[in-house]
Design a protein around this motif. Structure first.
Motif, PDB file in Angstrom:
ATOM      1  N   SER A  39       0.841  -1.206   0.000  1.00 56.81           N
ATOM      2  CA  SER A  39       0.000   0.000   0.000  1.00 56.81           C
ATOM      3  C   SER A  39       0.872   1.250   0.000  1.00 56.81           C
ATOM      4  O   SER A  39       0.601   2.208  -0.741  1.00 56.81           O
ATOM      5  CB  SER A  39      -0.926   0.012   1.216  1.00 56.81           C
ATOM      6  OG  SER A  39      -1.797  -1.095   1.178  1.00 56.81           O
ATOM      7  N   ARG A  53      -5.091   2.069   1.186  1.00 49.23           N
ATOM      8  CA  ARG A  53      -5.018   2.278   2.618  1.00 49.23           C
ATOM      9  C   ARG A  53      -3.813   1.558   3.215  1.00 49.23           C
ATOM     10  O   ARG A  53      -3.702   0.342   3.102  1.00 49.23           O
ATOM     11  CB  ARG A  53      -6.289   1.755   3.275  1.00 49.23           C
ATOM     12  CG  ARG A  53      -7.089   2.847   3.921  1.00 49.23           C
ATOM     13  CD  ARG A  53      -8.284   2.332   4.668  1.00 49.23           C
ATOM     14  NE  ARG A  53      -8.762   1.045   4.170  1.00 49.23           N
ATOM     15  CZ  ARG A  53      -9.364   0.159   4.929  1.00 49.23           C
ATOM     16  NH1 ARG A  53      -9.538   0.395   6.203  1.00 49.23           N
ATOM     17  NH2 ARG A  53      -9.809  -0.967   4.412  1.00 49.23           N
ATOM     18  N   THR A  61      -6.156  -6.383   3.492  1.00 53.64           N
ATOM     19  CA  THR A  61      -6.600  -6.243   2.110  1.00 53.64           C
ATOM     20  C   THR A  61      -6.948  -7.613   1.553  1.00 53.64           C
ATOM     21  O   THR A  61      -6.082  -8.367   1.173  1.00 53.64           O
ATOM     22  CB  THR A  61      -5.491  -5.607   1.251  1.00 53.64           C
ATOM     23  OG1 THR A  61      -4.877  -4.595   2.015  1.00 53.64           O
ATOM     24  CG2 THR A  61      -6.038  -5.028  -0.020  1.00 53.64           C
TER      25      THR A  61
HETATM   26 MG   LIG Z   1      -1.946  -3.050   2.079  1.00 55.69          MG
END
Ligand SMILES: [Mg+2]
Ligand SMILES: Nc1nc2c(ncn2[C@@H]2O[C@H](COP(=O)(O)OP(=O)(O)O)[C@@H](O)[C@H]2O)c(=O)[nH]1
Length: 203
Positions: A39, A53, A61
């Motif tokens: 991320s 995020r 995720t």
């Molecule tokens: Mg991530």
């Protein structure tokens, strides 16, 4: 700096391949162990603070997240794999979704595979590389959190991983640090090729 990637915006999440956007244009997928810095890398590459995020709770995720660059081009954040605290049944489900995506997605042009520079080439990473080699999918490895190692140790890891991969022609690699914004241009250049973006200076 390449402002093209700054246009990235969230398009949709898909729990299964069937929920993905139409299989046309070009996609580049981002994969890696949970907590590898995926991320953070996506945010750094797209010049945004919270596109993907970042989370201190690894393994969050669980979906394929699609980000649109333009009508023809997308980045895909794949489920982080290998997080121990997730039930086996869920892990198997994610693996199936991942394998399904890599095997069947026609518009998939390349994969950016993230590995923490302090723990590269885990069993999961090797499995992913094997899948990609089997599928003929070009792969670019980011050795992430490069700021965590002194430059000599970082170079050594880069060298060792290169050596381990010398037989794979379609795999390239580099150091990367989202924190220090290191390696962004180098990664953009790989993405530019996969996305068939010509740099203006070439014309
Ligand atoms: Mg991530
Ligand atoms: N020192 C350092 N920490 C990083 C870097 N990138 C990510 N992290 C940290 O590593 C953890 C996991 O990052 P995240 O991007 O959420 O990883 P993901 O699970 O792969 O998406 C977070 O605590 C981040 O702050 C980096 O380049 N340098």
């Amino acid at each position: 700096m390449n402002p093209f990637y700054h246009r990235a915006r969230f398009l949709k999440s898909a729990a299964r391949l069937s929920q993905s956007p139409p299989d046309s244009g070009i996609e580049v997928a981002f994969a890696g162990r949970s907590n590898a810095g995926k991320s953070s890398a996506l945010n750094a590459l797209c010049g945004q603070k919270s596109l993907a995020r970042t989370s201190k709770t690894p393994g969050r995720t669980q979906l394929l997240n699609f980000f649109e660059l333009d009508d023809e081009r997308r980045l895909v954040d794949l489920p982080g794999y290998g997080y121990a605290k997730v039930a086996e049944s869920i892990k198997r489900e994610w693996q199936k979704t991942l394998a399904n995506y890599i095997e069947h997605r026609q518009c998939l042009r390349g994969m950016v595979l993230l590995m923490d520079i302090r723990h590269p080439m885990t069993e999961f990473d090797r499995q992913m590389l094997d899948w990609n080699t089997h599928q003929g999918l070009p792969t670019h490895i980011l050795l992430t959190k490069a700021d965590k190692l002194k430059s000599g140790a970082g170079k050594n890891t880069l060298f060792q991983v290169k050596k381990a991969l010398h037989e794979h022609r379609d795999i390239t690699l580099q150091r990367f640090s989202a924190l220090h914004k290191e390696g962004i241009d180098e990664c953009h250049r790989v993405l530019d090729i996969w996305f068939e973006l010509k740099s203006e200076t070439e014309d």
